[in-house]
Every structure is written in structure tokens, then in C-alpha cells.
Design a protein around this motif. Structure first.
Motif, PDB file in Angstrom:
ATOM      1  N   GLY A  33       0.786  -1.228   0.000  1.00 26.01           N
ATOM      2  CA  GLY A  33       0.000   0.000   0.000  1.00 26.01           C
ATOM      3  C   GLY A  33       0.814   1.271   0.000  1.00 26.01           C
ATOM      4  N   ARG A  50      -9.135   5.401   4.888  1.00 25.42           N
ATOM      5  CA  ARG A  50      -7.797   5.545   5.479  1.00 25.42           C
ATOM      6  C   ARG A  50      -7.861   5.524   7.002  1.00 25.42           C
ATOM      7  N   ALA A  89      -8.222   1.994   8.095  1.00 25.59           N
ATOM      8  CA  ALA A  89      -6.981   1.254   7.876  1.00 25.59           C
ATOM      9  C   ALA A  89      -5.948   1.590   8.950  1.00 25.59           C
ATOM     10  N   GLY A 114      -1.281   2.089   6.723  1.00 25.92           N
ATOM     11  CA  GLY A 114      -2.520   2.592   6.149  1.00 25.92           C
ATOM     12  C   GLY A 114      -2.543   4.079   5.901  1.00 25.92           C
ATOM     13  N   PRO A 126      -5.336   3.022   1.729  1.00 22.97           N
ATOM     14  CA  PRO A 126      -6.003   2.487   2.918  1.00 22.97           C
ATOM     15  C   PRO A 126      -5.732   0.980   3.049  1.00 22.97           C
ATOM     16  N   VAL A 127      -4.476   0.665   3.247  1.00 26.53           N
ATOM     17  CA  VAL A 127      -3.973  -0.704   3.230  1.00 26.53           C
ATOM     18  C   VAL A 127      -2.883  -0.799   4.284  1.00 26.53           C
ATOM     19  N   PHE A 128      -2.855  -1.895   5.015  1.00 24.78           N
ATOM     20  CA  PHE A 128      -1.709  -2.098   5.901  1.00 24.78           C
ATOM     21  C   PHE A 128      -1.234  -3.541   5.795  1.00 24.78           C
TER      22      PHE A 128
END
Length: 460
Positions: free
Chosen positions: A217, A349, A352, A371, A375-377
Motif C-alpha cells: 500500500g 484511510r 486502515a 494505512g 487504505p492498506v496495511f
């Protein structure tokens, strides 16, 4: 698409449906792998397929995919109403073509294409096709420039990190361009500016910078890469354009990172793609590709056809494709506007970052990303853990959560991670996931690892 092969069991593999739904038919058994001899009632065919599809995972619990799994009822209705429209037939469906034109203008404006030169672009079936078109334009521009200089055109190459989506490796293979894959190193999980420039030479058709790596991400430093290429040109005269693969990030950064320089504000950025079916919030499949001006897209790549009526310029790898997703993309642009997209993407976000914070707070995992970009971890297990991310992924699947576990590319194949993609800003859903994560950890502490079966690299 996945490749499949003809089975030798075509005569013996049969579909056997629920007798309750087949009482009034002669369809007790029908072949799976060849056409049945006789037709069957529509309801019977529907029930057979419907029952099989219940084995698929719940799309709302799929934390692996970036692709939209929910739309508003009005968008669903609009898609159903447009399902029979062929995007390529612009004379038969002129208003659908007009919606595509409006979407191209909206994206060109969003990504700061200049009012003087404008932006040139089109819809595609997804970012993969958009990347192929961008790569072809880069190759043709490089070839034309080399010929104008009286130089050879035999060995084009394209520079990108090993974390690129597989479509770029396909482009290099299909269109005979050497892929110069810059490996990740240490805690650098994507392409860096210095490393990109070190891989370039006079045969480099372009550098691919990813605004949102699918592995973790993170944003690649587009402005730094462009600046390093500016310096390369000042020193050597070698002029190398940048393509920004914004499959996800090009629909995130304009709204929640407005000051970030990554788009056509950087003169070296020649083209940008995004996936309307990711954070553009449309069901698959629709993508978009915009060139900064008409000069960035060689005219020789554009075909003009008239057998559908009228002159139609087209640049695509395929021909017929659905127009419904384009209509829904325009619906989302009207429905949300800048403020709506900003609220929705910021909500994703926030969730995340909350999820990443809570995962780190367990003390059982190390965060790779938190994130704060896509919006990723991504996270990995502590070195002294009794289980690994593959065990965790397998255990979470028992509750329906689809969380990918995968190893990173060269030179960090020693690093394995889980990744969570947030597509809806629901704090409640995040808490449900975190509760199940806690249960999975407790169970694995009792039983140890060994559950995960698939330990190969991540084919995103």
C-alpha cells in the motif's frame, strides 16, 4: 485470465441438482464439461449454478482484493439498465460515449492536465489494459525519437520495481521490451529514485512509478523519481518519461493527499492510469488512461473505423466491451463530487490506520505499513512467534475472512506478510475482524503453526 485445459473426464463428470428443483424436468444428470443434448428450464439452470456459487467466499469479507465489492442500489440499477450497451458502438449509444468523454475530462482535471494542452484518454477494461496502452505509447515515442536521431531501436527497456503488478511484466514480454526490475532492499519495499536512475540508459522507454504498491500500500516517490530523471537529462541528454501506475492511488491521493506531487504537475509525467473498479468505486471492470497531451500518444497507434457508422478513433487492445461501468463511473463522479470522494477515501484511510494500530498493539506483529498512504496495511509475525502469516491467513479463513499471505519479491523473499485492504470505512467491520484476529492468535498459540498450505510468492 487463468488458463484451463480440456479434461478427459468430459463424459463422466455430471451435475446432479436438488431433486426438488428438477421434479418437472428430464434433467436428473447433466454433463459438466460438454453441452447437454437437450435444453432445461431456466429456473433449473439457474438453481444448479446458484447452488454451486454459494461455495464462493463472501466478497464483503475479502480483505485481499482492491476491487469494489459493494455499490449503492442506484448504481446497481443503473448498471443493470446499461448491461446491454457496447462501449465501442459510439454511434448506436452516443450518450454512453458522451459519459466516457466527460469522465476523461474529469480525470484530466483531477490529475492537473493543463488547460492549454488538455489531456487525451479513454476508458479500458481495467488498469492492466491501460498499462499496456501506456507502455505501447512509451515504446513508440522512444522509437520515433531514436530514429529522428539516426540511432538504433533494437533493444528497448523499461525500468520498474520488482513490486509492480504482473501486467507490467506481461507488457514487457508481449511487446518485446526488456524489463529492468529493480529489486527491493532492506526496508525499502518499492522503487527508489536513485535505484531507478541507475537502471536507465539511452534505450529506456520509460520508468513506471506506482502510486500505491499492491504488496504493502505504499506510494512510490514519483516526484523524487522525476527529479532524478531531470538530473539525468541535464547530465547526459537522455530524456526518459514517467508513467504513473495509479491503479489505486490515483483515486486516493487527489482527495486525501492534495499537496502530494505525483501527477501532471510534474512535467516528466507522460501518462497516468487508474482502475475505476478499485477506489473509483465501480464493479469490475473499468479502467482509465490519460496522457498529458495529444503529443504523448502517437497518432499511429490510433485506429479510425467507420463500419459502425461515422468516424470513430479508438485505441484499445480489444473491441467490444460493456458500457455499464462507464455509466456508473459517471454516476459516482456526480453522486460524490470532490467532497464526497474525500470523505469516503478518508474514512477508508482512518479505518486502515485504526486497524494497523490495533494489530500493532497486540504485540504479536510488526507493521510494514500503517494505512497512511493507500487504505492498506501489511504486517508480519514477530520473529519468536509459534506461527507464521500463512497459518494466520488459513485460520482467519475459517471465519470467512480472506486475508492474503505472501512472500515479498527479490531480494526480500525472506519476508512474508499479511495485507489488509480497506474498501469501506466501517469501524464496526474492523472491530469484528480484530476480534477474530485475536481469537485466531489465541488458537494458534495453543496449537502452533503448520496450518498454512500455500507459501509461494503473491501473484497479485
Amino acid at each position: 485470465m487463468a488458463l484451463h485445459h480440456k479434461s478427459s473426464a468430459a463424459e463422466t463428470e455430471l451435475l446432479a441438482g436438488d431433486a426438488l428443483f428438477l421434479l418437472d424436468t428430464d434433467c436428473d444428470h447433466v454433463p459438466r464439461l460438454r453441452l447437454p443434448d437437450a435444453p432445461m428450464p431456466a429456473e433449473a439452470a439457474y438453481r444448479l449454478i446458484h447452488e454451486e456459487l454459494t461455495l464462493d467466499g463472501n466478497a464483503r469479507l475479502n480483505l485481499a482484493t482492491f476491487v469494489t465489492t459493494w455499490m449503492e442500489p442506484e448504481a446497481d440499477r443503473l448498471m443493470s439498465e446499461c448491461a446491454d450497451k457496447n462501449m465501442i458502438d459510439k454511434d448506436e449509444y452516443p450518450q454512453t460515449a458522451e459519459l466516457e468523454r466527460r469522465c476523461v475530462n474529469i480525470l484530466a482535471d483531477l490529475w492537473h492536465a493543463s488547460d492549454r494542452d488538455g489531456g487525451t484518454g479513454c476508458s479500458t477494461t481495467g488498469s492492466s489494459e491501460a498499462c499496456m496502452l501506456a507502455g505501447m505509447a512509451l515504446k513508440r515515442r522512444w522509437r520515433a525519437r531514436r530514429r529522428a536521431e539516426g540511432k538504433g531501436t533494437a533493444n528497448p527497456n523499461i525500468v520498474m520495481g520488482t513490486n509492480v503488478q504482473v501486467c507490467w511484466e506481461k507488457f514487457a514480454n508481449y511487446f518485446e521490451v526488456e524489463p529492468r526490475l529493480v529489486p527491493i532492499e532492506g526496508d525499502r519495499y518499492h522503487l527508489g529514485a536513485a535505484e531507478a536512475v541507475d537502471a536507465c540508459d539511452e534505450n529506456t522507454i520509460g520508468v513506471v512509478a506506482i502510486l500505491g504498491s499492491t504488496f504493502d500500500g505504499s506510494y512510490e516517490p514519483v516526484a523524487d523519481i522525476a527529479g532524478a530523471l531531470d538530473d539525468l537529462q541535464a547530465r547526459t541528454g537522455i530524456d526518459i518519461p514517467v508513467h504513473v501506475d495509479g491503479a489505486s492511488g490515483a483515486m486516493i491521493a487527489p482527495f486525501v493527499d492534495p499537496e502530494l506531487l505525483w501527477d501532471f504537475r510534474l512535467p516528466r509525467v507522460a501518462s497516468i492510469n487508474t482502475s475505476g473498479h478499485k477506489y473509483g468505486r465501480v464493479y469490475p471492470g473499468v479502467g482509465w488512461i490519460i496522457w498529458r497531451d495529444a503529443a504523448a500518444l502517437p497518432e499511429e497507434l490510433v485506429f479510425h473505423v467507420n463500419y459502425l457508422g461515422g468516424d470513430m478513433p479508438t485505441f484499445a487492445l480489444n473491441f467490444s466491451r460493456p458500457g455499464a461501468q462507464v455509466a456508473v463511473q459517471y454516476y459516482n463522479f456526480l453522486r460524490l463530487g470532490r467532497d464526497g470522494y474525500r470523505a469516503v477515501q478518508q474514512g477508508c484511510r482512518n479505518v486502515a490506520m485504526y486497524g494497523a494500530e490495533q494489530v500493532a498493539a497486540t504485540g504479536r506483529f510488526d507493521l510494514l505499513t500503517d494505512g497512511s498512504e493507500l487504505p492498506v496495511f501489511a504486517f508480519t509475525t514477530k520473529p519468536d512467534s509459534k506461527f507464521d502469516v500463512f497459518d494466520l491467513s488459513a485460520h482467519l479463513r475459517e471465519r470467512g475472512w480472506q486475508v492474503p499471505a505472501y512472500t515479498f519479491p527479490a531480494n526480500r523473499t525472506d519476508l512474508a506478510a499479511c495485507r489488509v485492504v480497506v474498501r469501506q470505512g466501517s469501524r464496526d467491520a474492523a472491530d469484528l475482524f480484530l476480534d477474530d484476529l485475536g481469537r485466531a492468535v489465541a488458537a494458534l498459540d495453543r496449537t502452533g503453526g503448520g496450518m498454512g498450505e500455500h507459501r509461494s510468492s503473491f501473484h497479485h
